[in-house]
Design an enzyme around this catalytic site. Structure first.
Site, PDB file in Angstrom:
ATOM      1  N   ARG A 120       0.431  -1.034  -0.219  1.00  0.00           N
ATOM      2  CA  ARG A 120       0.048  -0.129  -0.159  1.00  0.00           C
ATOM      3  C   ARG A 120       0.880   1.446   0.342  1.00  0.00           C
ATOM      4  NH1 ARG A 120      -1.942  -3.399   3.310  1.00  0.00           N
ATOM      5  NH2 ARG A 120      -3.701  -4.806   2.670  1.00  0.00           N
ATOM      6  N   LYS A 142       3.389  11.746 -10.128  1.00  0.00           N
ATOM      7  CA  LYS A 142       2.581  10.831 -10.889  1.00  0.00           C
ATOM      8  C   LYS A 142       3.355   9.635 -11.714  1.00  0.00           C
ATOM      9  CE  LYS A 142      -0.753  13.992 -13.936  1.00  0.00           C
ATOM     10  NZ  LYS A 142      -0.685  14.353 -15.408  1.00  0.00           N
ATOM     11  N   GLU A 184      11.045  21.144 -22.395  1.00  0.00           N
ATOM     12  CA  GLU A 184      10.539  20.873 -21.375  1.00  0.00           C
ATOM     13  C   GLU A 184      10.707  22.250 -20.776  1.00  0.00           C
ATOM     14  OE1 GLU A 184       7.701  19.198 -21.443  1.00  0.00           O
ATOM     15  OE2 GLU A 184       8.105  17.007 -21.767  1.00  0.00           O
ATOM     16  N   LYS A 226       8.091  24.016 -12.032  1.00  0.00           N
ATOM     17  CA  LYS A 226       7.056  22.355 -11.721  1.00  0.00           C
ATOM     18  C   LYS A 226       6.346  22.656 -10.072  1.00  0.00           C
ATOM     19  CE  LYS A 226       5.615  18.193 -13.399  1.00  0.00           C
ATOM     20  NZ  LYS A 226       5.795  16.894 -14.093  1.00  0.00           N
ATOM     21  N   GLU A 236      -3.931  17.032  -8.957  1.00  0.00           N
ATOM     22  CA  GLU A 236      -4.922  17.404 -11.087  1.00  0.00           C
ATOM     23  C   GLU A 236      -6.337  18.133 -10.712  1.00  0.00           C
ATOM     24  OE1 GLU A 236      -3.736  14.659 -13.865  1.00  0.00           O
ATOM     25  OE2 GLU A 236      -2.688  16.941 -14.859  1.00  0.00           O
ATOM     26  N   ARG A 241      -2.694  22.410 -13.172  1.00  0.00           N
ATOM     27  CA  ARG A 241      -1.064  21.660 -13.439  1.00  0.00           C
ATOM     28  C   ARG A 241      -1.584  21.750 -15.033  1.00  0.00           C
ATOM     29  NH1 ARG A 241       1.017  16.443  -9.702  1.00  0.00           N
ATOM     30  NH2 ARG A 241       2.165  16.407 -11.537  1.00  0.00           N
ATOM     31  N   ASN A 245       0.630  21.389 -20.130  1.00  0.00           N
ATOM     32  CA  ASN A 245       0.474  20.927 -20.661  1.00  0.00           C
ATOM     33  C   ASN A 245       0.861  21.586 -21.907  1.00  0.00           C
ATOM     34  OD1 ASN A 245      -0.416  18.582 -20.039  1.00  0.00           O
ATOM     35  ND2 ASN A 245      -2.361  18.971 -20.379  1.00  0.00           N
ATOM     36  N   HIS A 248       1.195  20.593 -25.663  1.00  0.00           N
ATOM     37  CA  HIS A 248       1.622  19.720 -25.417  1.00  0.00           C
ATOM     38  C   HIS A 248       0.149  18.949 -26.985  1.00  0.00           C
ATOM     39  CE1 HIS A 248       4.478  19.201 -22.798  1.00  0.00           C
ATOM     40  NE2 HIS A 248       4.599  18.260 -22.935  1.00  0.00           N
ATOM     41  N   HIS A 252       0.830  16.213 -28.724  1.00  0.00           N
ATOM     42  CA  HIS A 252       0.839  14.821 -28.744  1.00  0.00           C
ATOM     43  C   HIS A 252      -0.069  14.681 -30.546  1.00  0.00           C
ATOM     44  CE1 HIS A 252       0.457  14.421 -24.227  1.00  0.00           C
ATOM     45  NE2 HIS A 252       1.551  14.092 -25.021  1.00  0.00           N
ATOM     46  N   HIS A 264       9.057  12.990 -28.480  1.00  0.00           N
ATOM     47  CA  HIS A 264       8.741  13.853 -27.227  1.00  0.00           C
ATOM     48  C   HIS A 264       8.936  15.291 -27.458  1.00  0.00           C
ATOM     49  CE1 HIS A 264       5.279  14.677 -24.735  1.00  0.00           C
ATOM     50  NE2 HIS A 264       5.953  15.199 -23.853  1.00  0.00           N
TER      51      HIS A 264
HETATM   52  N1  LIG Z   1       5.281  11.286 -14.917  1.00  0.00           N
HETATM   53  C1  LIG Z   1       5.314  12.305 -15.454  1.00  0.00           C
HETATM   54  O1  LIG Z   1       5.243  13.293 -15.024  1.00  0.00           O
HETATM   55  C2  LIG Z   1       5.361  12.278 -16.611  1.00  0.00           C
HETATM   56  C3  LIG Z   1       6.219  13.354 -17.600  1.00  0.00           C
HETATM   57  C4  LIG Z   1       6.913  13.661 -18.153  1.00  0.00           C
HETATM   58  C5  LIG Z   1       6.892  11.752 -19.483  1.00  0.00           C
HETATM   59  N2  LIG Z   1       7.181  10.719 -18.429  1.00  0.00           N
HETATM   60  C6  LIG Z   1       6.953   9.630 -19.274  1.00  0.00           C
HETATM   61  O2  LIG Z   1       8.450   9.170 -19.165  1.00  0.00           O
HETATM   62  C7  LIG Z   1       8.737   8.366 -20.786  1.00  0.00           C
HETATM   63  C8  LIG Z   1       9.347   8.955 -20.832  1.00  0.00           C
HETATM   64  O3  LIG Z   1      10.677   9.607 -20.654  1.00  0.00           O
HETATM   65  P1  LIG Z   1      12.486   9.633 -20.803  1.00  0.00           P
HETATM   66  O4  LIG Z   1      11.927  10.581 -22.500  1.00  0.00           O
HETATM   67  O5  LIG Z   1      13.394   9.820 -20.114  1.00  0.00           O
HETATM   68  O6  LIG Z   1      12.376   8.315 -22.029  1.00  0.00           O
HETATM   69  P2  LIG Z   1      12.831   6.659 -20.992  1.00  0.00           P
HETATM   70  O7  LIG Z   1      12.322   6.317 -20.468  1.00  0.00           O
HETATM   71  O8  LIG Z   1      12.572   5.812 -22.272  1.00  0.00           O
HETATM   72  O9  LIG Z   1      14.697   7.008 -21.829  1.00  0.00           O
HETATM   73  C9  LIG Z   1      14.877   6.705 -23.671  1.00  0.00           C
HETATM   74  C10 LIG Z   1      15.691   6.310 -23.887  1.00  0.00           C
HETATM   75  O10 LIG Z   1      17.322   6.836 -23.212  1.00  0.00           O
HETATM   76  C11 LIG Z   1      17.924   5.366 -22.735  1.00  0.00           C
HETATM   77  N3  LIG Z   1      18.395   6.452 -21.648  1.00  0.00           N
HETATM   78  C12 LIG Z   1      18.175   6.789 -20.285  1.00  0.00           C
HETATM   79  N4  LIG Z   1      18.729   7.565 -19.737  1.00  0.00           N
HETATM   80  C13 LIG Z   1      20.450   7.149 -20.325  1.00  0.00           C
HETATM   81  C14 LIG Z   1      21.641   7.897 -20.146  1.00  0.00           C
HETATM   82  N5  LIG Z   1      22.037   8.308 -19.099  1.00  0.00           N
HETATM   83  N6  LIG Z   1      22.529   7.640 -21.372  1.00  0.00           N
HETATM   84  C15 LIG Z   1      22.119   6.573 -21.848  1.00  0.00           C
HETATM   85  N7  LIG Z   1      21.179   6.812 -21.806  1.00  0.00           N
HETATM   86  C16 LIG Z   1      19.804   6.902 -21.724  1.00  0.00           C
HETATM   87  C17 LIG Z   1      16.840   5.062 -21.790  1.00  0.00           C
HETATM   88  O11 LIG Z   1      17.151   3.462 -21.529  1.00  0.00           O
HETATM   89  C18 LIG Z   1      15.793   4.861 -23.265  1.00  0.00           C
HETATM   90  O12 LIG Z   1      16.375   3.975 -24.236  1.00  0.00           O
HETATM   91  C19 LIG Z   1       7.233   7.938 -21.129  1.00  0.00           C
HETATM   92  O13 LIG Z   1       6.950   6.903 -20.583  1.00  0.00           O
HETATM   93  C20 LIG Z   1       6.794   9.499 -20.145  1.00  0.00           C
HETATM   94  O14 LIG Z   1       5.123   8.541 -20.406  1.00  0.00           O
HETATM   95  C21 LIG Z   1       5.889  10.887 -17.329  1.00  0.00           C
HETATM   96 ZN   LIG Z   2       5.973  16.601 -22.456  1.00  0.00          ZN
END
Ligand SMILES: NC(=O)c1ccc[n+]([C@@H]2O[C@H](COP(=O)([O-])OP(=O)(O)OC[C@H]3O[C@@H](n4cnc5c(N)ncnc54)[C@H](O)[C@@H]3O)[C@@H](O)[C@H]2O)c1
Ligand SMILES: [Zn+2]
Length: 364
Positions: A120, A142, A184, A226, A236, A241, A245, A248, A252, A264
């Site tokens: 939990r 999130k 971002e 942020k 939210e 919040r 976006n 976005h 998107h 992205h």
């Molecule tokens: N929770 C939130 O508020 C929030 C906000 C924005 C995005 N997200 C989520 O985050 C994800 C996208 O995140 P991301 O862009 O970090 O993608 P990711 O975590 O998939 O990483 C992108 C790639 O980079 C590699 N990688 C990571 N760190 C590295 C490093 N230091 N050196 C070399 N390679 C590295 C990873 O293995 C992967 O192949 C999505 O799932 C999205 O939905 C969540």
């Molecule tokens: Zn974004």
């Protein structure tokens, strides 16, 4: 090195921005709880940084299990969650144990969901290793996993206790991923202040070269922007919040229409430019700001025109679909000025179409 404590509801998060901070994660976790941790990472990040994280926990005599999933969005799934529950059970991870996410946003969303639901909810820490995750995903509480039916459909809010951002980890990212993550930062600048926009114009190249202290300063400022928004609307509920976006809605839609071939952040760059032009046309944003934003995106080597052949009707259709799924309302985030975002459902379709067309027309 800088520490910042951010608050969201009753949750408080210590955020440390610190070059070489990876070697000091153990120190930052403090003395609370047991010294049991399940470290969740992915197949790219584990071999690069797993050992250093584990070594940082050795002086504190932590009992650590590191487990990874294949890199890539497909691992953000309930089957990965299930695998981690089994590991947590085998290692007898108790209510006072920790889950530590080491990786990008995929890993922190997934690990956060595990931390939120195991027993939990147990203590959670994030060591973000992508620009996207340091500036965005690691802040705000999130957590999420994807279903075949759609992204991020399952999740809960669970705020990390500690976030350790070591900007040196960005050195192994592809330059294109660094640039996409920085979109971002431009977003946060545009919704926060003229000073933030001017700062980006002054230091764009230094940031792209990952130069200190510019990079750490940028990260801290993003966390502050942020966190301030999140503090006003942690779960939210008030709509506040939504300003996060910005860029976005069109972003998107472009992501969907190009079937996720673009990053992205690249889609968000296009979306922000579209939203700025729309803001100029219907919300009174000064045309000179739109020119400055286009110039800044260019200097960050982010796209200002879509190179792929996508019809404007396709983009409009996706935006309309989005509208239907939200009971008929697209909540547009527009700018009256830099630092003055407004949320409005009342934007004529024709104006949206013109803004989207402009992104296609400026393609080289
Ligand atoms: N929770 C939130 O508020 C929030 C906000 C924005 C995005 N997200 C989520 O985050 C994800 C996208 O995140 P991301 O862009 O970090 O993608 P990711 O975590 O998939 O990483 C992108 C790639 O980079 C590699 N990688 C990571 N760190 C590295 C490093 N230091 N050196 C070399 N390679 C590295 C990873 O293995 C992967 O192949 C999505 O799932 C999205 O939905 C969540
Ligand atoms: Zn974004």
């Amino acid at each position: 090195m800088a520490d910042l404590t951010i608050q969201a509801g009753t949750a408080s998060t210590l955020v440390c921005v610190e070059p070489s901070g990876l070697g000091r994660v153990g120190l930052h976790l403090g003395a609370a709880g047991s010294r049991d941790a399940l470290v969740i990472t992915d197949s790219h990040v584990g071999p690069l940084y797993g050992q250093r994280l584990i070594e940082s926990l050795e002086p504190g005599k932590w009992r650590v299990q590191l487990e990874s999933v294949p890199a890539g969005e497909a691992s953000k799934s309930l089957s990965s969650v299930h695998k981690f529950y089994e590991t947590a059970a085998r290692m007898r991870l108790g209510r006072d144990g920790w889950v530590i996410a080491l990786g990008g946003g995929m890993v922190s969303d997934l690990a956060g969901f595990v931390a939120a639901t195991w027993m939990r909810g147990i203590s959670f820490a994030i060591v973000p290793t992508t620009v996207e995750s340091a500036l965005d995903a690691a802040i705000g509480g999130k957590t999420a996993v994807n279903l075949v039916s759609g992204k991020n459909l399952v999740g809960v809010f669970h705020f990390p206790k500690v976030v350790v951002i070591d900007p040196e980890c960005f050195g192994t990212l592809e330059a294109r991923d660094v640039r996409a993550g920085l979109a971002e930062s431009i977003k946060h600048a545009l919704i926060s202040s003229h000073d933030a926009l001017t700062w980006h114009e002054a230091y764009a190249e230094a940031v792209l070269r990952l130069e200190e202290p510019f990079l750490s300063d940028l990260i801290l400022e993003n966390v502050r922007v942020k966190a301030d928004v999140v503090a006003e609307d942690p779960f939210e509920r008030t709509g506040r919040r939504m300003v996060l976006n910005f860029g976005h809605t069109i972003g998107h839609a472009i992501e969907t229409c190009t079937e996720y071939r673009l990053r992205h952040g690249e889609c968000v760059a296009l979306g922000m430019l579209g939203a700025c032009r729309l803001s100029r046309d219907v919300a009174g944003l000064d045309a000179r700001i739109v020119e400055r934003v286009a110039g800044l995106l260019g200097r960050f080597e982010l796209p200002v025109g879509l190179q792929e052949s996508v019809a404007v009707d396709e983009i409009m259709n996706v935006i309309q679909l989005d509208k239907k799924s939200r009971a008929g309302q697209v909540q547009w985030v527009l700018l009256e000025d830099v630092g003055k975002p407004v949320i409005t459902p009342d934007v004529p379709d024709e104006a949206v179409r013109t803004a989207c067309e402009s992104l296609l027309e400026s393609a080289g």
